[in-house]
Enzyme design. Structure first.
Site: not given
Length: 254
Positions: A117, A191
């Site tokens: 990510c 994230h």
């Protein structure tokens, strides 16, 4: 049963599910990156982001601190800990495949791209910025040319199969505090996502684990402060924890 058209717009399964206690942790294909602007700048410059660009750090949201940031801000990368599952996102925050064409570049993230990510957020920031021209004969340049006409799902598969890209990623993932996390998804708490301005000057959130881009709306052309307002909203709604960081894509400073 879904039609073939629905299948083509369905994002791949992501790596959010944790392994069961009986599973032996598998080594990550794409280990997590530390949210460190020096690591990100070195990584991106090594794969084709010209040295005239760099990644900066936002030290706080107060105006006095924002005034020190290099201008203009070309992209925003946020790293945070999510407190709610995707099923509890507001409808307007789930993204949509119908919005693929509202940005220049969007790609999905799969289980194979387990903790990619961070670099995917960078690809979203770089390839949606008209001011950036990556070096043509580089990892970034070749990936961009190869995927320019592909769908977001096909771009995901292309990154999965890019051995050169993966090797370099693993090298930079071994730097900083994230170097000790190589196989246990339970230890990965954060994230990365990106915020960009599209061709209509709308603020757009790009997260490869969502159904597609999220059009946040007008921000008066101020990408940085628009992104901050959106992150503050997530905090106020209890969607993310206060354990977060924000970085910027900008021109390198002399």
């Amino acid at each position: 049963m879904a039609s073939s058209n629905e299948e083509s717009h369905r994002p791949p399964e992501t790596s959010e599910a944790s392994p069961t206690s009986s599973d032996k942790p598998k080594e990550f294909s794409w280990p997590p990156l530390e949210s460190n602007p020096e690591v990100f700048t070195s990584y991106l410059n090594s794969i084709g982001l010209p040295p005239s660009f760099s990644i900066g750090e936002v030290f706080g949201f107060d105006e006095d601190l924002l005034a020190f940031l290099p201008q203009p801000v070309l992209g925003v990368i946020v790293c945070y800990e999510r407190l709610i599952p995707k099923s509890e996102y507001r409808d307007q925050d789930k993204g949509s495949a119908d919005l693929y064409d509202r940005v220049r570049f969007y790609m999905h993230q799969s289980k194979v791209l387990d903790n990619a990510c961070g670099i995917i957020a960078c690809l979203h920031a770089i390839f949606n910025c008209t001011a950036v021209e990556v070096e043509s004969d580089s990892v970034l340049g070749r990936f961009h040319r190869r995927t320019l006409a592909l769908s977001p799902l096909e771009r995901c598969v292309a990154l999965e199969n890019d051995a050169d890209f993966r090797t370099i990623h693993k090298n930079f993932a071994s730097k900083g505090q994230s170097r000790e996390i190589t196989s246990d998804q339970e230890k990965v708490k954060h994230h990365f996502i990106a915020y960009v301005l599209n061709g209509e000057e709308k603020l757009v959130e790009l997260d490869g684990t969502k159904l597609g881009p999220v059009i946040v709306g007008d921000c008066g052309g101020d990408l940085l402060r628009g992104s901050i307002r959106e992150v503050m909203g997530k905090l106020e709604r209890g969607e993310i924890s206060e354990s977060l960081s924000m970085m910027t894509l900008n021109f390198a400073q002399d």
